[in-house]
Write a protein that holds these residues in place. Structure first.
Motif, PDB file in Angstrom:
ATOM      1  N   ARG A 193       0.727  -1.372  -0.060  1.00  0.00           N
ATOM      2  CA  ARG A 193      -0.085   0.111   0.045  1.00  0.00           C
ATOM      3  C   ARG A 193       0.773   1.236   0.194  1.00  0.00           C
ATOM      4  NH1 ARG A 193      -1.068   2.376   5.450  1.00  0.00           N
ATOM      5  NH2 ARG A 193       0.075   0.907   6.887  1.00  0.00           N
ATOM      6  N   LYS A 194       0.344   2.281  -0.544  1.00  0.00           N
ATOM      7  CA  LYS A 194       1.058   3.508  -0.730  1.00  0.00           C
ATOM      8  C   LYS A 194       0.821   4.327   0.687  1.00  0.00           C
ATOM      9  CE  LYS A 194       2.189   2.744  -4.894  1.00  0.00           C
ATOM     10  NZ  LYS A 194       3.609   2.395  -5.250  1.00  0.00           N
ATOM     11  N   ILE A 195       1.996   5.100   1.113  1.00  0.00           N
ATOM     12  CA  ILE A 195       1.959   5.652   2.232  1.00  0.00           C
ATOM     13  C   ILE A 195       2.470   7.163   2.026  1.00  0.00           C
ATOM     14  CG2 ILE A 195       1.933   4.007   3.867  1.00  0.00           C
ATOM     15  CD1 ILE A 195       4.771   4.725   4.445  1.00  0.00           C
ATOM     16  N   SER A 196       2.224   8.092   2.730  1.00  0.00           N
ATOM     17  CA  SER A 196       2.827   9.230   2.659  1.00  0.00           C
ATOM     18  C   SER A 196       4.212   9.660   2.974  1.00  0.00           C
ATOM     19  CB  SER A 196       1.845  10.618   3.479  1.00  0.00           C
ATOM     20  OG  SER A 196       2.103  10.304   4.909  1.00  0.00           O
ATOM     21  N   ASN A 197       5.055  10.664   2.545  1.00  0.00           N
ATOM     22  CA  ASN A 197       6.151  10.843   2.986  1.00  0.00           C
ATOM     23  C   ASN A 197       6.359  10.909   4.541  1.00  0.00           C
ATOM     24  OD1 ASN A 197       7.070  10.439   0.420  1.00  0.00           O
ATOM     25  ND2 ASN A 197       7.921  12.761   0.459  1.00  0.00           N
ATOM     26  N   LEU A 198       5.504  11.607   5.184  1.00  0.00           N
ATOM     27  CA  LEU A 198       5.473  11.825   6.675  1.00  0.00           C
ATOM     28  C   LEU A 198       5.375  10.459   7.440  1.00  0.00           C
ATOM     29  CD1 LEU A 198       5.529  13.336   9.031  1.00  0.00           C
ATOM     30  CD2 LEU A 198       2.775  13.705   8.804  1.00  0.00           C
ATOM     31  N   SER A 250      24.798  13.807   8.168  1.00  0.00           N
ATOM     32  CA  SER A 250      24.071  14.750   8.090  1.00  0.00           C
ATOM     33  C   SER A 250      22.483  14.817   7.603  1.00  0.00           C
ATOM     34  CB  SER A 250      24.643  15.928   7.174  1.00  0.00           C
ATOM     35  OG  SER A 250      24.616  15.622   5.967  1.00  0.00           O
ATOM     36  N   ILE A 251      21.605  15.546   7.890  1.00  0.00           N
ATOM     37  CA  ILE A 251      20.275  15.471   7.217  1.00  0.00           C
ATOM     38  C   ILE A 251      20.460  15.447   5.692  1.00  0.00           C
ATOM     39  CG2 ILE A 251      18.057  16.888   6.825  1.00  0.00           C
ATOM     40  CD1 ILE A 251      18.010  15.723   9.436  1.00  0.00           C
ATOM     41  N   ARG A 268      17.342   8.732  13.128  1.00  0.00           N
ATOM     42  CA  ARG A 268      18.163   9.192  14.508  1.00  0.00           C
ATOM     43  C   ARG A 268      19.437   8.441  14.694  1.00  0.00           C
ATOM     44  NH1 ARG A 268      12.696  10.040  16.286  1.00  0.00           N
ATOM     45  NH2 ARG A 268      11.875  12.437  15.831  1.00  0.00           N
ATOM     46  N   ASP A 269      19.247   7.190  14.494  1.00  0.00           N
ATOM     47  CA  ASP A 269      20.561   6.567  14.648  1.00  0.00           C
ATOM     48  C   ASP A 269      21.503   6.834  13.751  1.00  0.00           C
ATOM     49  OD1 ASP A 269      22.047   4.275  15.819  1.00  0.00           O
ATOM     50  OD2 ASP A 269      21.757   3.201  14.063  1.00  0.00           O
ATOM     51  N   LEU A 302      12.499  16.469   5.732  1.00  0.00           N
ATOM     52  CA  LEU A 302      12.908  15.598   6.475  1.00  0.00           C
ATOM     53  C   LEU A 302      12.996  16.226   7.851  1.00  0.00           C
ATOM     54  CD1 LEU A 302      13.834  12.811   6.940  1.00  0.00           C
ATOM     55  CD2 LEU A 302      16.165  13.367   6.235  1.00  0.00           C
ATOM     56  N   LYS A 303      13.724  17.387   7.953  1.00  0.00           N
ATOM     57  CA  LYS A 303      14.054  17.711   9.391  1.00  0.00           C
ATOM     58  C   LYS A 303      12.809  18.194   9.954  1.00  0.00           C
ATOM     59  CE  LYS A 303      16.985  21.290  11.401  1.00  0.00           C
ATOM     60  NZ  LYS A 303      17.989  22.046  11.522  1.00  0.00           N
ATOM     61  N   SER A 304      11.756  18.792   9.170  1.00  0.00           N
ATOM     62  CA  SER A 304      10.189  19.062   9.708  1.00  0.00           C
ATOM     63  C   SER A 304       9.690  17.756  10.038  1.00  0.00           C
ATOM     64  CB  SER A 304       9.687  19.884   8.643  1.00  0.00           C
ATOM     65  OG  SER A 304       8.388  19.887   9.139  1.00  0.00           O
ATOM     66  N   TYR A 305       9.700  16.877   9.277  1.00  0.00           N
ATOM     67  CA  TYR A 305       8.958  15.537   9.859  1.00  0.00           C
ATOM     68  C   TYR A 305       9.517  14.967  10.872  1.00  0.00           C
ATOM     69  CZ  TYR A 305       6.235  15.670   5.219  1.00  0.00           C
ATOM     70  OH  TYR A 305       5.474  15.849   4.261  1.00  0.00           O
ATOM     71  N   LEU A 306      10.835  14.916  10.881  1.00  0.00           N
ATOM     72  CA  LEU A 306      11.654  14.398  12.083  1.00  0.00           C
ATOM     73  C   LEU A 306      11.181  15.115  13.507  1.00  0.00           C
ATOM     74  CD1 LEU A 306      15.098  13.664  11.009  1.00  0.00           C
ATOM     75  CD2 LEU A 306      13.549  11.939  11.635  1.00  0.00           C
TER      76      LEU A 306
END
Length: 146
Positions: free
Chosen positions: A26-31, A50-51, A42-43, A70-74
């Motif tokens: 199934r397809k999911i959002s990037n978030l 780096s990001i 995070r590991d 990516l930074k915002s989602y994290l």
């Protein structure tokens, strides 16, 4: 056609007992993708990646995402790691009027270091009220004057 409360309770129970659908394609959002990989990302960060480098790795694997996204989602995932939708909370909401009044009161009570509170004007107020320094107000007894 109307439905009774008891029928709703039975229906809700059935819905809650339904098993999770297993569909790995199934397809999911990037978030949602970042939410699922957050601990691994995070590991990588803790190991010095780096990001930008992590974004590059994700893009090479088919996940199109910008470093800022990516930074915002994290950050979103960090705030509510156990919840899939941070908006869906069971907290009672206060009315905006109450909130803004309480926020204003709290803000006025906070003292800014190095800044003394002064009346806006050194002249007497046109309303007949004499400004007093904070913390020195003492109420007077009521009078019959209006």
């Amino acid at each position: 056609m109307a439905i009774s409360v008891s029928q709703i309770e039975i229906l809700r129970g059935k819905l809650e007992e339904m098993p999770q659908v297993e569909d790995p394609d199934r397809k999911i959002s990037n978030l949602e993708a970042i939410r699922m990989m957050a601990s691994s990302i995070r590991d990588l960060q803790s190991r010095g990646y780096s990001i930008e480098k992590i974004t590059e790795i994700l893009r090479e694997s088919g996940l199109e995402i910008a470093p800022t996204t990516l930074k915002s989602y994290l950050t979103k995932v960090k705030v509510s790691p156990a919840k899939s939708n941070s908006r869906a909370t069971n907290k009672p909401r206060r009315s905006s009027a109450t909130t803004s009044r309480e926020d204003k009161k709290k803000a006025s009570e906070k003292a800014v270091p190095g800044v003394e509170s002064k009346p806006a004007s050194s002249t007497k107020n046109s309303t007949g009220v004499t400004p007093v320094p904070p913390g020195s107000f003492t109420p007077k007894d009521d009078t019959d004057e209006i």
